[in-house]
Design a protein around this motif. Structure first.
Motif, PDB file in Angstrom:
ATOM      1  N   GLY A  44     -12.637   1.834  -1.743  1.00 15.04           N
ATOM      2  CA  GLY A  44     -12.635   1.547  -0.311  1.00 15.04           C
ATOM      3  C   GLY A  44     -13.616   2.397   0.479  1.00 15.04           C
ATOM      4  N   ILE A  45     -14.255   3.354  -0.195  1.00 19.47           N
ATOM      5  CA  ILE A  45     -15.165   4.276   0.515  1.00 19.47           C
ATOM      6  C   ILE A  45     -16.528   3.599   0.749  1.00 19.47           C
ATOM      7  N   ARG A  46     -17.030   3.727   1.985  1.00 21.56           N
ATOM      8  CA  ARG A  46     -18.363   3.221   2.326  1.00 21.56           C
ATOM      9  C   ARG A  46     -19.338   4.354   2.607  1.00 21.56           C
ATOM     10  N   GLN A  47     -18.807   5.432   3.157  1.00 19.35           N
ATOM     11  CA  GLN A  47     -19.651   6.579   3.493  1.00 19.35           C
ATOM     12  C   GLN A  47     -18.793   7.823   3.594  1.00 19.35           C
ATOM     13  N   ALA A 254      -7.348   9.358  -0.621  1.00 22.55           N
ATOM     14  CA  ALA A 254      -8.100   9.510  -1.871  1.00 22.55           C
ATOM     15  C   ALA A 254      -8.774   8.205  -2.262  1.00 22.55           C
ATOM     16  N   ASN A 255      -8.074   7.109  -2.025  1.00 21.60           N
ATOM     17  CA  ASN A 255      -8.543   5.831  -2.539  1.00 21.60           C
ATOM     18  C   ASN A 255      -7.758   4.731  -1.822  1.00 21.60           C
ATOM     19  N   ARG A 256      -8.448   3.771  -1.276  1.00 21.65           N
ATOM     20  CA  ARG A 256      -7.806   2.688  -0.523  1.00 21.65           C
ATOM     21  C   ARG A 256      -6.781   1.935  -1.385  1.00 21.65           C
ATOM     22  N   ARG A 257      -7.095   1.825  -2.678  1.00 19.59           N
ATOM     23  CA  ARG A 257      -6.162   1.081  -3.551  1.00 19.59           C
ATOM     24  C   ARG A 257      -4.837   1.837  -3.701  1.00 19.59           C
ATOM     25  N   ILE A 258      -4.920   3.164  -3.768  1.00 17.70           N
ATOM     26  CA  ILE A 258      -3.690   3.971  -3.876  1.00 17.70           C
ATOM     27  C   ILE A 258      -2.877   3.837  -2.580  1.00 17.70           C
ATOM     28  N   ILE A 259      -3.573   3.891  -1.454  1.00 17.14           N
ATOM     29  CA  ILE A 259      -2.898   3.779  -0.152  1.00 17.14           C
ATOM     30  C   ILE A 259      -2.210   2.413  -0.026  1.00 17.14           C
ATOM     31  N   ASP A 260      -2.944   1.358  -0.375  1.00 15.15           N
ATOM     32  CA  ASP A 260      -2.380   0.001  -0.254  1.00 15.15           C
ATOM     33  C   ASP A 260      -1.182  -0.168  -1.178  1.00 15.15           C
ATOM     34  N   HIS A 261      -1.301   0.391  -2.398  1.00 17.09           N
ATOM     35  CA  HIS A 261      -0.213   0.295  -3.366  1.00 17.09           C
ATOM     36  C   HIS A 261       1.038   0.992  -2.805  1.00 17.09           C
ATOM     37  N   ALA A 262       0.847   2.198  -2.284  1.00 17.27           N
ATOM     38  CA  ALA A 262       1.991   2.963  -1.760  1.00 17.27           C
ATOM     39  C   ALA A 262       2.634   2.224  -0.590  1.00 17.27           C
ATOM     40  N   ALA A 263       1.804   1.718   0.307  1.00 21.44           N
ATOM     41  CA  ALA A 263       2.341   1.016   1.481  1.00 21.44           C
ATOM     42  C   ALA A 263       3.132  -0.214   1.046  1.00 21.44           C
ATOM     43  N   GLY A 281     -14.404   9.270   3.004  1.00 22.54           N
ATOM     44  CA  GLY A 281     -14.088   9.569   1.606  1.00 22.54           C
ATOM     45  C   GLY A 281     -12.863  10.448   1.530  1.00 22.54           C
ATOM     46  N   ASN A 282     -12.741  11.146   0.410  1.00 26.61           N
ATOM     47  CA  ASN A 282     -11.599  12.042   0.186  1.00 26.61           C
ATOM     48  C   ASN A 282     -11.985  13.448   0.655  1.00 26.61           C
TER      49      ASN A 282
END
Ligand code: UT7
Length: 333
Positions: A44-47, A254-263, A281-282
């Motif tokens: 999910g990081i762009r910059q 840390a990572n958009r996928r981890i955040i989405d999974h947790a939510a 980023g992180n």
């Protein structure tokens, strides 16, 4: 450790500061074999922001602290204690907290650094709560600040794309009631220490040890997806609340996928989840307080909201804090 908070301790000021220099995924793709598509899809990081020469963890942390103090309507000399969470301090000693204290006009105020990697800010909140509720302090500055760009091997695509630099800070104060902090859950598991590490001067003699971040991304990913949910649930239980009571979820970025999974696993709607991983980023110990400062400034966190924060990272370590946000809206960043 699972604890309910029985004394009134609340956030009375919040602020953040990030370096001006933006590094895009396309720029990293000129240095290592990667692409904007890969980084964005996997993280999910762009910059991210990168500290300039002369910008250190103490410099970024002091700028965030100044904003937090301004938002609290306090001067550095009003503080009783400074706790800084950082995995990238300016020095082993002096403590980053002492350097920040000097820069914000808090000379004479005790300060120390705490190392719990990306969970550092949540650990530092618990430390501050403990000192405030025990009566050792009335007002505590908690800073999360990192210059991770200097811990990265810029030839290692598995880590250099993930991290960024920045700082966030809160001022905590005792109040006469029981509002504010409601509950904590903290933990660590040293058996997974080698999954995410940076060697330091006291490391056992090992010619392979260098001073850069090493991570087993897949294993840490597995750990993060499980622990972020479990820790959040345990902290809510400590606070006597359920997910239905949560107004705003501020997870470690840390990572958009981890955040989405947790939510998703927690059953929290997207509009309750604060994310800025695409822009920063992180930032390790700085990620949660940067989110808090941004979400408060743009009105997503308001007085009366129940805010759930969850961090995880090297140690392995994890921690969650539930609080009722009491700070009324005003311009800050
Ligand atoms: O805050 C501290 C906590 N840290 C974290 O939470 C990080 C947790 N881990 C992660 O977020 C993910 O594991 C990563 C984003 C680090 C990696 O994502 P992944 O989906 O787990 O990828 P992977 O490590 O399984 O690698 C898949 C492939 C590999 O290639 P092969 O072996 O399949 O041919 C890697 O070599 O992707 C390759 N790869 C890359 N490709 C392009 C690894 N890094 C990159 C890259 N660009 N930057």
């Amino acid at each position: 450790m699972i604890a309910a908070c029985e004394r009134g301790v609340e956030v009375v000021g919040v602020g953040s500061h990030v370096p001006e220099r933006v590094m895009t995924n396309d720029e990293i793709a000129t240095m290592v074999d990667t692409s904007d598509e890969w980084i964005a899809a996997r993280t999910g990081i762009r910059q991210r922001r990168i500290a300039a020469a002369g910008e250190s963890s103490a410099v970024l942390g002091a700028a965030a602290a100044e904003r937090a103090l301004e938002s609290a309507g306090m001067a550095g000399s009003d503080l009783d204690l400074i706790v800084t969470a950082t995995a990238s301090p300016d020095f082993y000693f002096p403590a980053t907290a002492s350097l920040i204290g000097e820069q914000v006009g808090a000379r004479g105020v005790p300060g120390y650094d705490l190392s719990a990697a990306c969970t550092g800010f949540v650990y530092a909140l618990a430390q501050a709560y403990g000192q405030l509720s025990a009566g050792l302090a009335e007002r505590v500055l908690v800073v999360g600040t990192e210059v991770f760009s200097r811990l990265l091997d810029w030839g290692d695509r598995s880590t250099c794309v993930l991290f960024g630099d920045g700082a966030g800070a809160v001022v905590l104060a005792r109040n006469g009631s029981t509002t504010g902090m409601l509950g904590f859950e903290l933990g660590s598991d040293g058996s997974g220490g080698g999954l995410l590490e940076v060697a330091a001067a006291g490391h056992r003699t090992d010619p392979a040890a260098d001073r850069f971040v090493h991570m087993d991304g897949a294993q840490v990913y597995k750990f993060a997806t499980t622990v972020s949910v479990d820790s959040a649930m345990r902290a809510l239980e400590a606070a006597g609340l359920t997910v239905a009571d949560v107004d705003v979820f501020v997870p470690h970025q840390a990572n958009r996928r981890i955040i989405d999974h947790a939510a998703r696993r927690l059953g929290l709607a997207e509009d309750k989840v604060v994310t800025n991983v695409e822009r920063f980023g992180n930032t390790s110990a700085a990620s949660i307080p940067i989110c808090l400062a941004e979400a408060y400034a743009d009105g997503r966190i308001k007085a009366g909201d129940v805010v759930l924060m969850t961090g995880f990272g090297g140690g392995l370590s994890w921690g969650s804090c539930v609080m009722e946000w009491t700070l009324a809206q005003k311009e800050t960043r």
